[in-house]
Write a protein that holds these residues in place. Structure first.
Motif, PDB file in Angstrom:
ATOM      1  N   TRP A   1       0.754  -1.265   0.216  1.00  0.00           N
ATOM      2  CA  TRP A   1       0.000  -0.040   0.045  1.00  0.00           C
ATOM      3  C   TRP A   1       0.921   1.329  -0.071  1.00  0.00           C
ATOM      4  N   ASN A   2       2.078   1.272   0.354  1.00  0.00           N
ATOM      5  CA  ASN A   2       2.998   2.329   0.493  1.00  0.00           C
ATOM      6  C   ASN A   2       3.396   2.580  -0.853  1.00  0.00           C
ATOM      7  N   ARG A   3       3.729   1.547  -1.648  1.00  0.00           N
ATOM      8  CA  ARG A   3       3.888   1.566  -3.277  1.00  0.00           C
ATOM      9  C   ARG A   3       2.990   2.228  -3.806  1.00  0.00           C
ATOM     10  N   SER A   4       1.695   1.744  -3.621  1.00  0.00           N
ATOM     11  CA  SER A   4       0.555   2.303  -4.387  1.00  0.00           C
ATOM     12  C   SER A   4       0.200   3.711  -4.308  1.00  0.00           C
ATOM     13  N   LEU A   5       0.075   3.851  -2.953  1.00  0.00           N
ATOM     14  CA  LEU A   5      -0.494   5.345  -2.236  1.00  0.00           C
ATOM     15  C   LEU A   5       0.393   6.295  -2.703  1.00  0.00           C
ATOM     16  N   GLN A   6       1.758   6.146  -2.551  1.00  0.00           N
ATOM     17  CA  GLN A   6       2.824   7.295  -2.881  1.00  0.00           C
ATOM     18  C   GLN A   6       2.704   7.567  -4.236  1.00  0.00           C
ATOM     19  N   ASN A   7       2.069   6.578  -5.420  1.00  0.00           N
ATOM     20  CA  ASN A   7       2.043   6.944  -6.710  1.00  0.00           C
ATOM     21  C   ASN A   7       0.755   7.494  -6.983  1.00  0.00           C
ATOM     22  N   TRP A   8      -0.310   6.965  -6.211  1.00  0.00           N
ATOM     23  CA  TRP A   8      -1.643   7.809  -6.469  1.00  0.00           C
ATOM     24  C   TRP A   8      -1.587   9.213  -6.190  1.00  0.00           C
ATOM     25  N   GLN A   9      -1.127   9.598  -4.954  1.00  0.00           N
ATOM     26  CA  GLN A   9      -1.184  11.089  -4.437  1.00  0.00           C
ATOM     27  C   GLN A   9      -0.353  11.626  -5.577  1.00  0.00           C
ATOM     28  N   SER A  10       0.682  11.604  -5.936  1.00  0.00           N
ATOM     29  CA  SER A  10       1.493  12.117  -6.930  1.00  0.00           C
ATOM     30  C   SER A  10       0.478  12.425  -8.389  1.00  0.00           C
ATOM     31  N   GLU A  11      -0.094  11.307  -8.708  1.00  0.00           N
ATOM     32  CA  GLU A  11      -1.001  11.436 -10.015  1.00  0.00           C
ATOM     33  C   GLU A  11      -2.198  12.308  -9.671  1.00  0.00           C
ATOM     34  N   LEU A  12      -2.844  12.350  -8.419  1.00  0.00           N
ATOM     35  CA  LEU A  12      -4.073  13.060  -8.364  1.00  0.00           C
ATOM     36  C   LEU A  12      -3.732  14.620  -8.239  1.00  0.00           C
ATOM     37  N   LEU A  13      -2.292  14.866  -7.459  1.00  0.00           N
ATOM     38  CA  LEU A  13      -2.070  16.230  -7.448  1.00  0.00           C
ATOM     39  C   LEU A  13      -1.792  16.637  -8.810  1.00  0.00           C
ATOM     40  N   ALA A  14      -1.180  16.011  -9.654  1.00  0.00           N
ATOM     41  CA  ALA A  14      -0.916  16.445 -11.019  1.00  0.00           C
ATOM     42  C   ALA A  14      -2.328  17.032 -11.564  1.00  0.00           C
ATOM     43  N   VAL A  15      -3.358  16.007 -11.640  1.00  0.00           N
ATOM     44  CA  VAL A  15      -4.506  16.329 -12.256  1.00  0.00           C
ATOM     45  C   VAL A  15      -5.327  17.667 -11.757  1.00  0.00           C
ATOM     46  N   LEU A  16      -5.133  17.835 -10.130  1.00  0.00           N
ATOM     47  CA  LEU A  16      -5.536  18.811  -9.453  1.00  0.00           C
ATOM     48  C   LEU A  16      -4.801  20.088 -10.195  1.00  0.00           C
ATOM     49  N   SER A  17      -3.661  20.154 -10.149  1.00  0.00           N
ATOM     50  CA  SER A  17      -2.826  21.144 -10.565  1.00  0.00           C
ATOM     51  C   SER A  17      -3.206  21.575 -12.037  1.00  0.00           C
ATOM     52  N   MET A  18      -3.563  20.513 -12.808  1.00  0.00           N
ATOM     53  CA  MET A  18      -3.840  20.889 -14.323  1.00  0.00           C
ATOM     54  C   MET A  18      -5.229  21.780 -14.240  1.00  0.00           C
ATOM     55  N   VAL A  19      -6.024  20.999 -13.722  1.00  0.00           N
ATOM     56  CA  VAL A  19      -7.529  21.720 -13.546  1.00  0.00           C
ATOM     57  C   VAL A  19      -7.473  22.927 -13.108  1.00  0.00           C
ATOM     58  N   ALA A  20      -6.862  23.192 -11.880  1.00  0.00           N
ATOM     59  CA  ALA A  20      -6.958  24.642 -11.120  1.00  0.00           C
ATOM     60  C   ALA A  20      -5.981  25.699 -12.006  1.00  0.00           C
ATOM     61  N   LEU A  21      -4.678  25.438 -12.083  1.00  0.00           N
ATOM     62  CA  LEU A  21      -3.807  26.353 -12.931  1.00  0.00           C
ATOM     63  C   LEU A  21      -4.317  26.650 -14.152  1.00  0.00           C
ATOM     64  N   SER A  22      -4.963  25.909 -14.633  1.00  0.00           N
ATOM     65  CA  SER A  22      -5.292  26.208 -16.290  1.00  0.00           C
ATOM     66  C   SER A  22      -6.454  27.308 -16.174  1.00  0.00           C
ATOM     67  N   ILE A  23      -6.847  27.419 -14.932  1.00  0.00           N
ATOM     68  CA  ILE A  23      -7.938  28.516 -14.796  1.00  0.00           C
ATOM     69  C   ILE A  23      -7.337  30.077 -15.173  1.00  0.00           C
ATOM     70  N   TYR A  24      -6.118  29.971 -14.558  1.00  0.00           N
ATOM     71  CA  TYR A  24      -5.506  31.347 -14.616  1.00  0.00           C
ATOM     72  C   TYR A  24      -4.217  31.406 -15.273  1.00  0.00           C
ATOM     73  N   LEU A  25      -3.691  30.366 -15.750  1.00  0.00           N
ATOM     74  CA  LEU A  25      -2.448  30.297 -16.650  1.00  0.00           C
ATOM     75  C   LEU A  25      -2.881  29.772 -18.042  1.00  0.00           C
ATOM     76  N   ARG A  26      -1.998  30.384 -18.742  1.00  0.00           N
ATOM     77  CA  ARG A  26      -2.233  29.996 -20.256  1.00  0.00           C
ATOM     78  C   ARG A  26      -1.003  29.369 -20.986  1.00  0.00           C
ATOM     79  N   GLN A  27      -0.999  28.668 -22.086  1.00  0.00           N
ATOM     80  CA  GLN A  27      -0.021  28.179 -23.025  1.00  0.00           C
ATOM     81  C   GLN A  27      -0.646  28.463 -24.358  1.00  0.00           C
TER      82      GLN A  27
END
Length: 224
Positions: free
Chosen positions: A178-204
């Motif tokens: 579970w340590n192996r699984s959860l340490q990967n899951w939290q990083s992927e979920l943070l990446a999605v959260l960052s993409m969704v939230a930052l794209s509101i205010y930032l542009r490419q």
């Protein structure tokens, strides 16, 4: 040929990068594995021996399952959940499965629509959810592969430590798994959260994952 490469450039670029990083992981992993072998009084192994081992398999499967979990959750949750201002979200009023007319299915299908989009019943339901299903299936299979390869690698280390091996069930419920699984899951979920939230205010500029540079922050579901 050039036209085909241009039309499929994004997929080809990521495929090449995937193969290069996988090869790099195999080489670097072999070096790390052999260092540990020398510490334990063992013999170094070849790259081929390492990439066919449970140690390599568990590391690869561990990363794959977290990536496919990320995409499975994002694909299915964005059907119903929205984020105002994000190009990764639908408009709040469009939350849900949407109408057949908008989805171009059944009698609303175009002449060039996929055959199953023009079908009815089970075939249409299956095709309507095929992307999420495949992502979910790959996640489950790679997570299962991680657990099978992981218990083999875990037991190899336990034997080196002069401890008894454990069953698959014991490993699946262990902190190691579970340590192996959860340490990967939290990083992927943070990446999605960052993409969704930052794209509101930032542009490419020029990216379909971003709103147009001059689009107001409140615009939702608009791509550049």
């Amino acid at each position: 040929m050039r036209q085909k490469i241009k039309e499929n450039g994004l997929s080809l670029a990521f495929l090449v990068m995937f193969l290069l990083t996988l090869a790099g992981q195999a080489i670097a992993g072999t070096g790390q594995f052999n260092d540990q072998q020398l510490v334990n009084g063992g013999e170094p192994v070849s790259v081929f021996t390492y990439v066919t081992s449970s140690d390599f398999a568990v590391d690869v499967a561990e990363n794959w399952q977290s990536e496919y979990l990320q995409f499975f959750l994002f694909i299915t949750m964005t059907v119903w959940l929205v984020q105002k201002g994000s190009p990764e979200s639908k408009e709040p009023k469009e939350a849900g499965l949407e109408s057949d007319e908008k989805q171009l299915v059944g009698r609303h299908a175009r002449p060039d629509s996929p055959a199953w989009a023009r079908a009815a019943g089970f075939r249409l339901q299956l095709y309507s959810n095929s992307l999420g299903l495949v992502m979910g299936i790959v996640f489950v299979l790679s997570w299962l592969a991680q657990s099978v390869a992981g218990v083999a690698a875990y037991n190899s280390q336990r034997l080196l430590d002069l401890r008894d091996p454990v069953s698959w069930g014991a490993y699946f419920t262990s902190p190691e798994f579970w340590n192996r699984s959860l340490q990967n899951w939290q990083s992927e979920l943070l990446a999605v959260l960052s993409m969704v939230a930052l794209s509101i205010y930032l542009r490419q500029r020029g990216s379909p994952e971003s709103k147009p540079v001059g689009a107001p922050h409140s615009w939702t579901g608009v791509e550049g």
